[in-house]
Design a protein around this motif. Structure first.
Motif, mmCIF file in Angstrom:
data_model
loop_
_atom_site.group_PDB
_atom_site.id
_atom_site.type_symbol
_atom_site.label_atom_id
_atom_site.label_comp_id
_atom_site.label_asym_id
_atom_site.label_seq_id
_atom_site.Cartn_x
_atom_site.Cartn_y
_atom_site.Cartn_z
ATOM 1 N N PRO A 53 0.801 -1.242 0.000
ATOM 2 C CA PRO A 53 0.000 0.000 0.000
ATOM 3 C C PRO A 53 0.828 1.284 0.000
ATOM 4 N N TRP A 54 1.874 1.354 0.801
ATOM 5 C CA TRP A 54 2.688 2.573 0.843
ATOM 6 C C TRP A 54 3.417 2.795 -0.474
ATOM 7 N N VAL A 55 3.771 1.706 -1.165
ATOM 8 C CA VAL A 55 4.409 1.818 -2.476
ATOM 9 C C VAL A 55 3.384 2.297 -3.496
ATOM 10 N N GLN A 56 2.179 1.743 -3.434
ATOM 11 C CA GLN A 56 1.116 2.152 -4.355
ATOM 12 C C GLN A 56 0.778 3.629 -4.176
ATOM 13 N N GLU A 57 0.779 4.091 -2.934
ATOM 14 C CA GLU A 57 0.525 5.517 -2.676
ATOM 15 C C GLU A 57 1.613 6.385 -3.305
ATOM 16 N N TRP A 58 2.854 5.931 -3.227
ATOM 17 C CA TRP A 58 3.969 6.660 -3.824
ATOM 18 C C TRP A 58 3.827 6.689 -5.349
ATOM 19 N N ILE A 59 3.449 5.553 -5.934
ATOM 20 C CA ILE A 59 3.241 5.480 -7.388
ATOM 21 C C ILE A 59 2.173 6.491 -7.803
ATOM 22 N N GLU A 60 1.059 6.503 -7.090
ATOM 23 C CA GLU A 60 -0.047 7.417 -7.413
ATOM 24 C C GLU A 60 0.382 8.873 -7.230
ATOM 25 N N ALA A 61 1.079 9.164 -6.134
ATOM 26 C CA ALA A 61 1.511 10.539 -5.874
ATOM 27 C C ALA A 61 2.467 11.033 -6.957
ATOM 28 N N ASN A 62 3.290 10.150 -7.492
ATOM 29 C CA ASN A 62 4.245 10.551 -8.521
ATOM 30 C C ASN A 62 3.571 10.893 -9.836
ATOM 31 N N LYS A 63 2.353 10.434 -10.042
ATOM 32 C CA LYS A 63 1.626 10.796 -11.265
ATOM 33 C C LYS A 63 1.308 12.293 -11.284
ATOM 34 N N ASP A 64 1.216 12.897 -10.100
ATOM 35 C CA ASP A 64 0.909 14.322 -9.986
ATOM 36 C C ASP A 64 2.152 15.183 -9.801
#
Length: 180
Positions: free
Chosen positions: A162-173
């Motif tokens: 989950p913390w990795v997925q959050e980082w992936i999503e945040a990097n899209k912005d």
């Protein structure tokens, strides 16, 4: 200066260990020990934050060799790039401290390998970095399915934590600095 001697010694040790044990799965965690040297220090007499990232190269290369990814990279004429990173620091590393670098794959998707490196001194975490890595051919990132096939692990699935997925999503912005 780049720590070429430590890097080369680590590579020799990794190859030597592979001869004894064979390759391990990408799902395994690798560990390699290094020592903080005088060339790693900043004016505060602790490991420089930039040097931390450089020393993590030793852990990544060890992981690449032990998992057989290095052999596949050479055989296929592939490259490996770091396409993103984030780091956190928790504890200072001092001169002569023995550091254990742990490396593990914390996620895969169609295009990227997500590696986490952490540095430990006396059993305590000092820093952790999350990297987005791509495997390249002809300057373009290739599908991870091809890499897994080359490593005889075509069915390996490691969903990003989950913390990795959050980082992936945040990097899209992520915004790039304005030009000018």
């Amino acid at each position: 200066m780049y720590p070429y001697l430590r890097y080369a010694k680590s590579m020799v040790d990794s190859f030597r260990d592979n001869r004894k044990t064979g390759f391990i799965s990408l799902a395994n965690t690798t560990e390699v020990d290094v020592r903080c040297s005088v060339t790693d220090l900043d004016p505060m007499l602790e490991m420089n934050n930039g040097r931390v990232l450089t020393v993590y190269d030793i852990g990544r290369t060890d992981f690449i060799i032990r998992t057989g990814l290095g052999r596949a990279l050479l055989k296929q004429r592939w490259g490996m790039v770091v396409a993103g990173s984030t780091i956190q620091y928790r504890k200072r590393i001092r001169w002569f401290d023995k550091i254990t670098i742990k490396t593990q794959l914390v996620g895969l998707d169609e295009k990227w390998l997500y590696l986490e490196h952490s540095m430990w001194v006396k059993g305590k975490p000092c820093s952790s970095v999350l990297l987005r890595n791509g495997i390249t051919q002809g300057g373009k990132v290739i599908e991870i399915a091809r890499v897994l096939e080359a490593l005889n692990e075509p069915d390996l699935v490691i969903e990003p934590e989950p913390w990795v997925q959050e980082w992936i999503e945040a990097n899209k912005d992520h915004r790039w600095p304005p030009m000018g």
